[in-house]
Enzyme design. Structure first.
Site: not given
Ligand code: UD1
Ligand code: UDP
Length: 362
Positions: A202
């Protein structure tokens, strides 16, 4: 009263052991959810399956560009802190929710405790790097997973209030990795334990550039063919949106190499890691979990703020899009004995954090 500000999937998972430990000790905790993640598969499912109390407040900020997202969070957090009157604010990790929580607490003179402090990738193109560094500058208590982060903070002149406590992800894995899953779980995906590779990605560095995304998916497809395997791929909404926007969702959904699913619950995801041939990921938390569960991990990045997993022997960085190189890296990892040490602690991190918070009268 401790306020825990959280907003995303990994924050919920990594704060869960702290919340449970505080509840076991009858300590008052208020969860303030920014609403950065809101899709049920990234949010509600974790509160339910990890048996967490409902957040006291949800700011419902949703998705937007980072400046709007962070300022909206800040505008919501000020009245939230004014209402809760916390003696300290705990933030976990490096997301925009963490930065907003730290900035507002700082402006309101509330002490900040930073869980998972001191991680550095030295890659300022990542949105998380600035969030971590600024939060480190503002925090009063720094809970570092390993001694490496204590040293990194020391280089930045941060030496007071630094505690090496392990990572709460070990507490979480120990608690949830052996919980039962529904019968027929693997069959539902058409996979057999030990015969698939778990894939998650992601990071903007992998999914936001259409060319990189196309090349990466093509590389993974070729590698799956050569290895005679399939990728079980729970797709983050950011990634789903990007794959759809380049018009490739149906191609990969119908093709033989990927099993695309919605994001999954934590207990399911841990089972899928435990029984995978290997894990390919750009997730921070999954690099740690793969290390803890002794599953080979190939990290689809050119750097990591978790180099301990590489030194331990269970993780390799891979940022190319050459299928032959990918196959050989996966084979190299699979050939290693799965006996590497876990650098992230003993599963008692939440207890240590609470003990320290109590000595500070937070
Ligand atoms: C965010 C964090 C990242 C973390 C990740 C965990 C920041 C800068 N990034 O990234 O560090 O690793 O969360 O998963 O804080 N969206 C949905 N539903 C949701 C949330 C997001 O559809 O509940 C979609 C939207 O299109 C949004 C995109 O995902 O624009 C990105 O969401 P965002 O929260 O900005 O960043 P993540 O990629 O989720
Ligand atoms: N995770 C989950 N379901 C999923 C993908 C990830 O429960 O479909 C869990 C995973 O086991 C880990 C956490 O989410 O504990 C990681 O989240 P993510 O990769 O979104 O964020 P990051 O750790 O890179 O910030």
């Amino acid at each position: 009263m401790l306020a825990i500000v959280l907003g995303t999937r990994p924050e919920i998972i990594k704060c869960a052991p702290i919340i449970h430990e505080a509840m076991a000790r009858d300590l008052p905790v208020s969860i303030i959810h920014t609403g950065q993640h809101y899709t049920p598969e990234l949010d509600e499912i974790f509160f339910r399956t990890l048996r967490l109390p409902e957040p006291r407040m949800n700011l419902h900020v949703g998705s937007s560009d980072p400046i709007k997202q962070i300022t909206t969070m800040m505008q919501g957090l000020q009245p939230a802190f004014a209402r809760v009157q916390p003696s300290a604010v705990l933030v976990q990790g490096d997301t925009n929710s963490v930065l907003a929580g730290a900035l507002v607490a700082h402006k309101m003179n509330i002490p900040i405790a930073h869980l998972e402090a001191g991680l550095r990738s030295d890659d300022w193109s990542m949105p998380e790097e600035g969030n971590r560094v600024i939060t480190g500058m503002l925090a009063e208590l720094h809970f570092c997973p390993t001694d490496l982060q204590r040293r990194r903070l020391g280089v930045e002149g941060i030496v007071e209030g630094v505690h090496v406590v392990g990572n709460t992800i070990v507490d979480a894995v120990q608690h949830y990795a052996d919980q039962p899953i529904s019968p027929g779980f693997f069959e539902k995906f058409g996979i057999e334990p030990g015969r698939y590779i778990l894939l998650t990605m992601h990071r903007p560095s992998n999914v936001d550039d259409p060319d990189r995304l196309r090349r990466l998916l093509e590389c993974l497809t070729r590698a799956a063919e050569t290895l005679g395997t399939r990728f079980l791929f729970p797709v983050h909404p950011r990634t789903e949106a990007r794959i759809r926007s380049v018009g490739l969702w149906e191609t990969y959904e119908q093709g033989p190499s990927f099993i695309l699913t919605k994001p999954l619950g934590y207990i399911e995801l841990l089972q899928l890691q435990k029984h995978a041939r290997a894990v390919l990921t750009d997730s921070g938390g999954i690099q740690e979990e793969a290390n803890i569960l002794h599953v080979p991990c190939l990290t689809l990045r050119s750097n990591t703020e978790r180099p301990e997993t590489i030194e331990a022997g269970g993780n390799i960085l891979f940022y190319e899009t050459n299928p032959a190189a990918l196959v050989s890296s996966i084979r190299e990892l699979e050939a290693r004995p799965r006996t590497w040490p876990c650098p992230f602690g003993d599963g008692k991190t939440a207890k240590r954090v609470l003990d320290i918070l109590l000595t500070k009268k937070f």
